[in-house]
Design an enzyme around this catalytic site. Structure first.
Site, mmCIF file in Angstrom:
data_model
loop_
_atom_site.group_PDB
_atom_site.id
_atom_site.type_symbol
_atom_site.label_atom_id
_atom_site.label_comp_id
_atom_site.label_asym_id
_atom_site.label_seq_id
_atom_site.Cartn_x
_atom_site.Cartn_y
_atom_site.Cartn_z
ATOM 1 N N GLY A 64 9.365 -8.585 -0.390
ATOM 2 C CA GLY A 64 10.329 -7.909 0.478
ATOM 3 C C GLY A 64 11.547 -7.385 -0.273
ATOM 4 O O GLY A 64 12.533 -6.974 0.345
ATOM 5 N N THR A 67 12.019 -3.557 0.273
ATOM 6 C CA THR A 67 12.391 -3.363 1.681
ATOM 7 C C THR A 67 13.881 -3.670 1.854
ATOM 8 O O THR A 67 14.599 -2.922 2.530
ATOM 9 C CB THR A 67 11.528 -4.276 2.584
ATOM 10 O OG1 THR A 67 10.161 -3.977 2.339
ATOM 11 C CG2 THR A 67 11.844 -4.073 4.040
ATOM 12 N N GLU A 184 13.761 -2.896 -9.752
ATOM 13 C CA GLU A 184 12.904 -3.004 -10.933
ATOM 14 C C GLU A 184 13.198 -1.882 -11.941
ATOM 15 O O GLU A 184 12.319 -1.096 -12.289
ATOM 16 C CB GLU A 184 11.423 -2.970 -10.540
ATOM 17 C CG GLU A 184 11.119 -3.933 -9.402
ATOM 18 C CD GLU A 184 10.062 -4.969 -9.722
ATOM 19 O OE1 GLU A 184 9.672 -5.107 -10.894
ATOM 20 O OE2 GLU A 184 9.648 -5.650 -8.778
HETATM 21 N N1 LIG Z 1 6.174 1.534 4.632
HETATM 22 C C1 LIG Z 1 5.455 0.412 4.735
HETATM 23 N N2 LIG Z 1 4.404 0.336 5.592
HETATM 24 C C2 LIG Z 1 3.688 -0.778 5.714
HETATM 25 N N3 LIG Z 1 3.931 -1.914 5.040
HETATM 26 C C3 LIG Z 1 4.953 -1.909 4.164
HETATM 27 C C4 LIG Z 1 5.771 -0.751 3.959
HETATM 28 N N4 LIG Z 1 6.696 -1.038 3.028
HETATM 29 C C5 LIG Z 1 6.487 -2.333 2.667
HETATM 30 N N5 LIG Z 1 5.441 -2.851 3.341
HETATM 31 C C6 LIG Z 1 4.928 -4.231 3.213
HETATM 32 O O1 LIG Z 1 6.020 -5.120 3.316
HETATM 33 C C7 LIG Z 1 5.905 -6.200 2.395
HETATM 34 C C8 LIG Z 1 7.101 -6.204 1.471
HETATM 35 O O2 LIG Z 1 7.044 -5.052 0.638
HETATM 36 P P1 LIG Z 1 8.128 -4.715 -0.479
HETATM 37 O O3 LIG Z 1 7.790 -3.387 -1.018
HETATM 38 O O4 LIG Z 1 9.487 -4.905 0.090
HETATM 39 O O5 LIG Z 1 7.818 -5.864 -1.555
HETATM 40 P P2 LIG Z 1 8.429 -6.069 -3.011
HETATM 41 O O6 LIG Z 1 9.022 -7.447 -3.033
HETATM 42 O O7 LIG Z 1 9.299 -4.934 -3.358
HETATM 43 O O8 LIG Z 1 7.113 -6.084 -3.915
HETATM 44 P P3 LIG Z 1 6.832 -5.474 -5.375
HETATM 45 O O9 LIG Z 1 7.212 -6.533 -6.361
HETATM 46 O O10 LIG Z 1 5.354 -5.266 -5.361
HETATM 47 O O11 LIG Z 1 7.598 -4.197 -5.524
HETATM 48 C C9 LIG Z 1 4.576 -5.994 1.682
HETATM 49 O O12 LIG Z 1 3.606 -6.781 2.323
HETATM 50 C C10 LIG Z 1 4.306 -4.512 1.867
HETATM 51 O O13 LIG Z 1 2.920 -4.263 1.889
HETATM 52 MG MG LIG Z 2 9.212 -3.459 -4.809
#
Ligand SMILES: Nc1ncnc2c1ncn2[C@@H]1O[C@H](COP(=O)(O)OP(=O)(O)OP(=O)(O)O)[C@@H](O)[C@H]1O
Ligand SMILES: [Mg+2]
Length: 330
Positions: A64, A67, A184
């Site tokens: 997350g 997000t 990142e």
């Molecule tokens: N636009 C979207 N539509 C559907 N699911 C989403 C969307 N954006 C994020 N998700 C889902 O929400 C969750 C969190 O995603 P996020 O991209 O915030 O993770 P992250 O911690 O940044 O991961 P990473 O290290 O892979 O970048 C994941 O399960 C992802 O598949």
């Molecule tokens: Mg990410």
């Protein structure tokens, strides 16, 4: 008392994604009855970040992190929760706040690909209405801090990834943002280049007192921060001082591996004065361990004088191991 720069209260975000059935029959059924899966990307996430803090926002893939950054920079809206940035409600003061922050997503560029870097900077100067004096002094400081004096006249597409990232960082800092969000930023770089950028960020934070929120899924990246927020499956599972984090969850040693250029003249005795515990030194590869209480960066800075280094790895306990320990309550 330091000013609060970010207050996030009970941030919630879920995504609804269609579950598509396969095959001819499946596509037919998809037309009429579509099933959905709900992904809870953020579940009641709370944190407060003060002026000048460098916070490492870490978590495994899908935790997350992106997000959260998207919500904090107004790219997406949370389903619920309150967000105050620079002392103001984000929703009601969005435009004013956006002018005072900077954001960088690791693999997206702010620079015009076919033009010299400085053209993009000129564009940003106009966009953010930066006055001539501040532009000049900021560019001067950032060029030297990020070691890009010789790059800004070059076309963006001719730069290496590490060079481009330095130029991207300058781009998001030119308008003196009070807060920068880096998602990142060093992905794809070798550990030596990553380390250099982390050191540069610390210098910039010291000079400008910029608040920095930086995401990573690698525990090796936390050195830049004073504070760690760890996220797993949308929930915050640790928030505190980096020292507490490493003492509680880190391994007792870092293992360091330095690979030198094969033609480099290296005297083993020299290293004995820097590192007392060399594990091995063969074929231009030096391996040693450093305890957690050792001032690791002193070693690395000294090693920097004895270039040329081809590659450098500093490994800590992996994030998976840390998370396992947290759930086990150790
Ligand atoms: N636009 C979207 N539509 C559907 N699911 C989403 C969307 N954006 C994020 N998700 C889902 O929400 C969750 C969190 O995603 P996020 O991209 O915030 O993770 P992250 O911690 O940044 O991961 P990473 O290290 O892979 O970048 C994941 O399960 C992802 O598949
Ligand atoms: Mg990410």
């Amino acid at each position: 008392m330091k000013e609060l720069h970010i207050t996030a209260e009970n941030l919630k975000k879920s995504f609804k994604i269609p579950l598509l059935k396969e095959g001819l029959r499946g596509s037919f059924e998809n037309l009429f009855r579509r099933e959905h899966e709900i992904i809870n990307a953020l579940i009641d996430v709370n944190f407060k970040i003060s002026e000048g803090e460098i916070v490492s926002y870490i978590g495994p893939n899908g935790a997350g992190k992106s997000t959260t950054i998207k919500i904090l920079t107004g790219i997406i809206m949370p389903d619920s929760g309150d967000l105050n940035i620079l002392g103001k409600n984000f929703n009601r003061n969005r435009n004013g706040i956006l002018k005072q922050i900077g954001v960088m997503f690791g693999n997206r560029s702010r620079l015009f690909w076919n033009l010299p870097v400085k053209e993009s900077y000129g564009f940003l100067k106009n966009l953010y209405e930066i006055d001539d004096t501040s532009y000049k002094s900021n560019l001067e400081f950032l060029s030297s801090a990020l070691d890009i004096e010789n790059l800004i006249g070059k076309q963006v597409r001719t730069l290496s990834l590490g060079q481009r990232i330095r130029c991207e960082l300058a781009a998001i800092l030119l308008h003196s943002p009070k807060i920068v969000f880096l998602d990142e930023p060093t992905v794809g770089l070798d550990s030596w280049a990553k380390w250099k950028i982390r050191e540069e960020l610390k210098r910039i934070n010291k000079e400008f007192k910029t608040t920095v929120l930086i995401t990573s899924h690698d525990t090796n990246d936390i050195d830049v921060a004073g504070r760690i927020i760890l996220l797993d499956k949308g929930r915050k599972i640790f928030d505190g001082d980096k020292k507490v984090f490493t003492e509680k969850f880190g391994s007792s040693d870092y293992s360091v591996r330095v690979e030198f250029e094969t033609n480099a003249e290296i005297k083993e005795e020299l290293f004995k004065t820097i590192v007392s515990r060399i594990n091995s030194f063969e074929n231009s590869v030096l391996k040693f361990s450093v305890g957690q209480s050792d001032p690791l960066f002193k070693f690395l800075k000294d090693i920097d004088y004895i270039k040329p280094i081809k590659d450098l790895h500093i490994d800590r306990e992996s994030l998976d191991d840390v998370i396992r320990k947290i759930y086990a309550g150790t």
